[in-house]
Write an enzyme that holds these catalytic residues in place. Sequence first.
Site, mmCIF file in Angstrom:
data_model
loop_
_atom_site.group_PDB
_atom_site.id
_atom_site.type_symbol
_atom_site.label_atom_id
_atom_site.label_comp_id
_atom_site.label_asym_id
_atom_site.label_seq_id
_atom_site.Cartn_x
_atom_site.Cartn_y
_atom_site.Cartn_z
ATOM 1 N N TYR A 157 0.845 -1.202 0.000
ATOM 2 C CA TYR A 157 0.000 0.000 0.000
ATOM 3 C C TYR A 157 0.880 1.253 0.000
ATOM 4 O O TYR A 157 0.632 2.211 -0.743
ATOM 5 C CB TYR A 157 -0.893 -0.056 1.239
ATOM 6 C CG TYR A 157 -1.830 1.105 1.461
ATOM 7 C CD1 TYR A 157 -2.860 1.391 0.570
ATOM 8 C CD2 TYR A 157 -1.718 1.898 2.602
ATOM 9 C CE1 TYR A 157 -3.738 2.438 0.807
ATOM 10 C CE2 TYR A 157 -2.597 2.936 2.847
ATOM 11 C CZ TYR A 157 -3.601 3.205 1.945
ATOM 12 O OH TYR A 157 -4.481 4.233 2.183
HETATM 13 N N1 LIG Z 1 -9.611 4.892 5.940
HETATM 14 C C1 LIG Z 1 -8.384 5.146 6.340
HETATM 15 O O1 LIG Z 1 -8.044 4.930 7.500
HETATM 16 C C2 LIG Z 1 -7.376 5.746 5.371
HETATM 17 C C3 LIG Z 1 -6.087 6.067 5.827
HETATM 18 C C4 LIG Z 1 -5.176 6.624 4.943
HETATM 19 C C5 LIG Z 1 -5.533 6.851 3.627
HETATM 20 N N2 LIG Z 1 -6.794 6.523 3.189
HETATM 21 C C6 LIG Z 1 -7.121 6.760 1.780
HETATM 22 O O2 LIG Z 1 -8.270 7.587 1.712
HETATM 23 C C7 LIG Z 1 -9.039 7.229 0.561
HETATM 24 C C8 LIG Z 1 -10.472 6.874 0.968
HETATM 25 O O3 LIG Z 1 -10.414 5.812 1.902
HETATM 26 P P1 LIG Z 1 -11.724 5.126 2.513
HETATM 27 O O4 LIG Z 1 -11.306 4.480 3.768
HETATM 28 O O5 LIG Z 1 -12.847 6.071 2.495
HETATM 29 O O6 LIG Z 1 -11.945 3.953 1.431
HETATM 30 P P2 LIG Z 1 -13.294 3.151 1.048
HETATM 31 O O7 LIG Z 1 -12.844 1.792 0.637
HETATM 32 O O8 LIG Z 1 -14.311 3.268 2.128
HETATM 33 O O9 LIG Z 1 -13.820 3.951 -0.224
HETATM 34 C C9 LIG Z 1 -13.051 4.021 -1.386
HETATM 35 C C10 LIG Z 1 -13.979 4.224 -2.557
HETATM 36 O O10 LIG Z 1 -13.153 4.247 -3.739
HETATM 37 C C11 LIG Z 1 -13.781 3.438 -4.716
HETATM 38 N N3 LIG Z 1 -12.760 2.886 -5.628
HETATM 39 C C12 LIG Z 1 -11.747 2.044 -5.304
HETATM 40 N N4 LIG Z 1 -11.053 1.715 -6.398
HETATM 41 C C13 LIG Z 1 -11.642 2.367 -7.444
HETATM 42 C C14 LIG Z 1 -11.400 2.401 -8.827
HETATM 43 N N5 LIG Z 1 -10.412 1.677 -9.382
HETATM 44 N N6 LIG Z 1 -12.203 3.162 -9.616
HETATM 45 C C15 LIG Z 1 -13.220 3.862 -9.065
HETATM 46 N N7 LIG Z 1 -13.506 3.866 -7.757
HETATM 47 C C16 LIG Z 1 -12.726 3.110 -6.948
HETATM 48 C C17 LIG Z 1 -14.490 2.334 -3.945
HETATM 49 O O11 LIG Z 1 -15.541 1.745 -4.713
HETATM 50 C C18 LIG Z 1 -14.984 3.078 -2.720
HETATM 51 O O12 LIG Z 1 -16.288 3.593 -2.874
HETATM 52 C C19 LIG Z 1 -8.322 6.074 -0.118
HETATM 53 O O13 LIG Z 1 -7.472 6.577 -1.122
HETATM 54 C C20 LIG Z 1 -7.503 5.487 1.016
HETATM 55 O O14 LIG Z 1 -6.386 4.774 0.551
HETATM 56 C C21 LIG Z 1 -7.706 5.969 4.036
#
Ligand SMILES: NC(=O)c1ccc[n+]([C@@H]2O[C@H](COP(=O)([O-])OP(=O)(O)OC[C@H]3O[C@@H](n4cnc5c(N)ncnc54)[C@H](O)[C@@H]3O)[C@@H](O)[C@H]2O)c1
Length: 253
Positions: A157
């Site tokens: 990641y």
């Molecule tokens: N949740 C955390 O603790 C955290 C921490 C650090 C970074 N992030 C980053 O923040 C962002 C949002 O995280 P989250 O926890 O809300 O994730 P999540 O999994 O709840 O939501 C991500 C969304 O992105 C969509 N998605 C994924 N791949 C895709 C693709 N190829 N094309 C179109 N849509 C796509 C999914 O369908 C989903 O609706 C992400 O980039 C994640 O890596 C999250």
Amino acid sequence: MDRKLKDNVAVVTGAAKGIGLAIAERLAKDGARLVLADLDEPGLKQASARLVDQFDTEVAIEAGDLSDQDVAEKTVKLAANRFGRLDILVNNAGGGIIKPFAEHTPQTLKTTIDRNLWTALWCSWYAVAQMRQQVYGRIINLGADSVRNGLWDHAAYNAAKGGVHGLTTGMAREFAKDGITVNTVAPCAVNTPQMVAITRSDPALAAKFVSVIPIGRPAEMEEVASMVSYLASAEASFVTGQVISVNGGSTML
Ligand SMILES: NC(=O)c1ccc[n+]([C@@H]2O[C@H](COP(=O)([O-])OP(=O)(O)OC[C@H]3O[C@@H](n4cnc5c(N)ncnc54)[C@H](O)[C@@H]3O)[C@@H](O)[C@H]2O)c1
């Protein structure tokens, strides 16, 4: 709340749920018109209907896999086609397949890079063409604080999100004279529905993620969206090429 993004058009990727939906909500509250994109079409339709109703704004949606070049192009161009411009791109689509590096499969490694890096790369590539014509743009990527602190089981990641951090600095320099700023917001653990589920099913794992955070809790999604809202505004005109952690102090400086 002032409508500081009135007259702005924003594309938010991964907006059907989680942090992306919270960002879409915040930008709508700030007055922006939106293009929301995600793999999840029913989720997008639901989010769009709610935001139009709640914030009296206009929303267009595009469902598809944004690591596919054609889908990314269609999504980004929808902003100008529907609303006449593109001011803000939030590259939020992504998410981790969190496991020890040695336990990944070729497919999970590829998906990790596709989902987190190719989505941001393609969307940014198409967005700058439109933003350069306008001599204005705000690109905000979702990175990860785990790139800085090397969190357990995050190697693959972090490779993808490290790429996003690298894209940020390179693009910021290249487009600085075009009125385009490029920044990354890097959260640590965030209180998404997924995190709530982990806390219920595996409290020890959730506690392990929170143990590195001096404030002692995950971020609320609105706390991440708040930083995105600032970076998306005209007010943030002298902030570019930065990876800004919203992390409760889990890394400092
Ligand atoms: N949740 C955390 O603790 C955290 C921490 C650090 C970074 N992030 C980053 O923040 C962002 C949002 O995280 P989250 O926890 O809300 O994730 P999540 O999994 O709840 O939501 C991500 C969304 O992105 C969509 N998605 C994924 N791949 C895709 C693709 N190829 N094309 C179109 N849509 C796509 C999914 O369908 C989903 O609706 C992400 O980039 C994640 O890596 C999250």
